[in-house]
Design an enzyme around this catalytic site. Structure first.
Site, PDB file in Angstrom:
ATOM      1  N   ASP A 115       3.150  44.555 -40.618  1.00  0.00           N
ATOM      2  CA  ASP A 115       2.508  45.653 -41.363  1.00  0.00           C
ATOM      3  C   ASP A 115       1.091  45.935 -40.836  1.00  0.00           C
ATOM      4  O   ASP A 115       0.471  45.088 -40.208  1.00  0.00           O
ATOM      5  CB  ASP A 115       2.464  45.276 -42.857  1.00  0.00           C
ATOM      6  CG  ASP A 115       2.250  46.492 -43.735  1.00  0.00           C
ATOM      7  OD1 ASP A 115       2.537  47.629 -43.287  1.00  0.00           O
ATOM      8  OD2 ASP A 115       1.788  46.313 -44.881  1.00  0.00           O
TER       9      ASP A 115
ATOM     10  N   ASN B 119      11.249  53.085 -46.274  1.00  0.00           N
ATOM     11  CA  ASN B 119      10.421  53.784 -45.288  1.00  0.00           C
ATOM     12  C   ASN B 119      10.920  55.195 -44.981  1.00  0.00           C
ATOM     13  O   ASN B 119      10.192  56.001 -44.399  1.00  0.00           O
ATOM     14  CB  ASN B 119      10.309  52.969 -43.984  1.00  0.00           C
ATOM     15  CG  ASN B 119       9.401  51.763 -44.072  1.00  0.00           C
ATOM     16  OD1 ASN B 119       9.600  50.759 -43.389  1.00  0.00           O
ATOM     17  ND2 ASN B 119       8.371  51.822 -44.913  1.00  0.00           N
TER      18      ASN B 119
HETATM   19  C1  IPE Z   1       7.010  46.813 -45.127  1.00  0.00           C
HETATM   20  O1  IPE Z   1       5.860  47.534 -44.956  1.00  0.00           O
HETATM   21  C2  IPE Z   1       8.100  47.308 -44.213  1.00  0.00           C
HETATM   22  C3  IPE Z   1       7.923  47.060 -42.790  1.00  0.00           C
HETATM   23  C4  IPE Z   1       6.930  46.417 -42.219  1.00  0.00           C
HETATM   24  C5  IPE Z   1       8.960  47.574 -41.940  1.00  0.00           C
HETATM   25  P1  IPE Z   1       5.510  48.799 -45.865  1.00  0.00           P
HETATM   26  O2  IPE Z   1       4.227  49.339 -45.354  1.00  0.00           O
HETATM   27  O3  IPE Z   1       6.663  49.724 -45.908  1.00  0.00           O
HETATM   28  O4  IPE Z   1       5.328  48.145 -47.304  1.00  0.00           O
HETATM   29  P2  IPE Z   1       4.490  48.639 -48.567  1.00  0.00           P
HETATM   30  O5  IPE Z   1       4.841  50.075 -48.796  1.00  0.00           O
HETATM   31  O6  IPE Z   1       3.051  48.454 -48.223  1.00  0.00           O
HETATM   32  O7  IPE Z   1       4.914  47.733 -49.669  1.00  0.00           O
HETATM   33  C1  IPE Z   2       4.346  48.794 -40.594  1.00  0.00           C
HETATM   34  O1  IPE Z   2       3.137  49.458 -40.490  1.00  0.00           O
HETATM   35  C2  IPE Z   2       5.440  49.440 -39.784  1.00  0.00           C
HETATM   36  C3  IPE Z   2       6.450  50.141 -40.572  1.00  0.00           C
HETATM   37  C4  IPE Z   2       6.539  50.136 -41.862  1.00  0.00           C
HETATM   38  C5  IPE Z   2       7.430  50.910 -39.830  1.00  0.00           C
HETATM   39  P1  IPE Z   2       2.775  50.653 -41.472  1.00  0.00           P
HETATM   40  O2  IPE Z   2       3.255  51.926 -40.850  1.00  0.00           O
HETATM   41  O3  IPE Z   2       3.284  50.391 -42.834  1.00  0.00           O
HETATM   42  O4  IPE Z   2       1.197  50.615 -41.432  1.00  0.00           O
HETATM   43  P2  IPE Z   2       0.235  50.688 -42.672  1.00  0.00           P
HETATM   44  O5  IPE Z   2       0.630  49.579 -43.598  1.00  0.00           O
HETATM   45  O6  IPE Z   2       0.409  52.035 -43.279  1.00  0.00           O
HETATM   46  O7  IPE Z   2      -1.101  50.480 -42.083  1.00  0.00           O
HETATM   47 MG    MG Z   3       2.523  49.358 -44.388  1.00  0.00          MG
END
Ligand code: IPE
Ligand code: IPE
Ligand code: MG
Length: 254
Positions: free
Chosen positions: A30, A78
């Site tokens: 993340d 997502n």
């Molecule tokens: C979790 O991250 C999913 C992945 C890393 C693929 P998210 O960014 O989707 O999670 P939340 O929304 O902060 O809980």
């Molecule tokens: C995790 O990084 C990757 C996926 C969920 C695909 P994020 O895209 O959630 O990045 P942040 O958490 O918004 O910074």
């Molecule tokens: Mg994230």
């Protein structure tokens, strides 16, 4: 001082006093978007840079003989993101599967994918299947990509599979057990998660491996995924080795 000098002494003398390395590591990768935005770049740049970190963690796992590495690539939730970001993620995934294939082979990784397949573009499915096929006989770390994966979705699917077997007379209700549920999860052939790492600082599991994380040791870092380093990865493993895992029982000697 180079990275090697700073790295933890995972296999050296001091390691003898610690517990074993984790057999199964799961990572919520993340913080990609925040990393990019903090540098004035579009969120997708963070995803792009995150591939370098994927390469580093898989290589480290191979070197250390870790049994399985599960990476959360895309959650069931997502899909709520803007289409543009989703399209980019699908392109990146496809590119990863094609361009990293020689390295996956060189690192002796065996690819597996968990999650739903029906919402992924066909071209991504084709590259997934091809990489699974060519790496099937590899004997190193199992690299498990969680794509369109959600723990609740997985458990719902397992419940349906159980009902089908009961309805078909293959299983009685009395035979439903933790084992029979586990057998119907995507991860049925993997051990439970020993160490779960989350980058980006959030203190939540976000629908990742809900069943499999029951007794996992958790390790969260504020570092965003594109900047997560081998040193920090080794620090997480060292912390794991120093944990007292009781699984609901008592410490050894108590
Ligand atoms: C979790 O991250 C999913 C992945 C890393 C693929 P998210 O960014 O989707 O999670 P939340 O929304 O902060 O809980
Ligand atoms: C995790 O990084 C990757 C996926 C969920 C695909 P994020 O895209 O959630 O990045 P942040 O958490 O918004 O910074
Ligand atoms: Mg994230």
């Amino acid at each position: 001082m180079n990275a090697k000098d700073q790295s933890s002494d995972l296999a050296g003398e001091a390691a003898d006093k610690r517990g074993p390395l984790p057999e199964h590591i799961a990572i919520i990768m993340d913080g990609n978007g925040r990393w990019a935005q903090a540098r004035g770049m579009p969120r997708i740049e963070g995803h792009r840079r995150g591939v370098d970190t994927v390469r580093m963690v898989s290589e480290t796992c191979t070197e250390l003989g870790i049994g399985a590495l599960t990476l959360y690539c895309l959650s069931s939730e997502n899909w709520k993101r803007p289409q543009e970001e989703l399209d980019f993620l699908m392109e990146l995934l496809q590119q990863y599967l094609v361009e990293e294939r020689p390295l996956i082979m060189k690192q002796n990784l065996r690819l597996q994918v968990i999650g739903r397949r029906d919402r992924l573009p066909e071209k991504v499915i084709a590259e997934i299947d091809e990489t699974i096929r060519v790496s099937a006989d590899n004997t190193g770390t199992k690299l498990v990509l969680a794509i369109d994966y959600g723990g609740r979705d997985e458990l719902t699917r397992a419940a349906k599979l159980l009902c089908e077997d009961v309805q078909a007379g293959k299983l009685s209700i009395d035979q439903i057990s933790e084992q029979s549920i586990n057998d119907r999860l995507y991860t049925s052939r993997l051990p439970d998660v020993d160490l779960m790492i989350r980058t980006g600082g959030e203190l939540r599991v976000s629908n990742f491996l809900l069943w499999q994380l029951s007794y996992a040791e958790l390790w969260v870092t504020e570092t965003c995924w594109p900047e997560f380093s081998r040193i920090e990865f080794e620090r997480a493993m060292e912390s794991f080795q120093n944990r007292d895992r009781r699984f609901g029982g008592l410490s050894v000697g108590q």
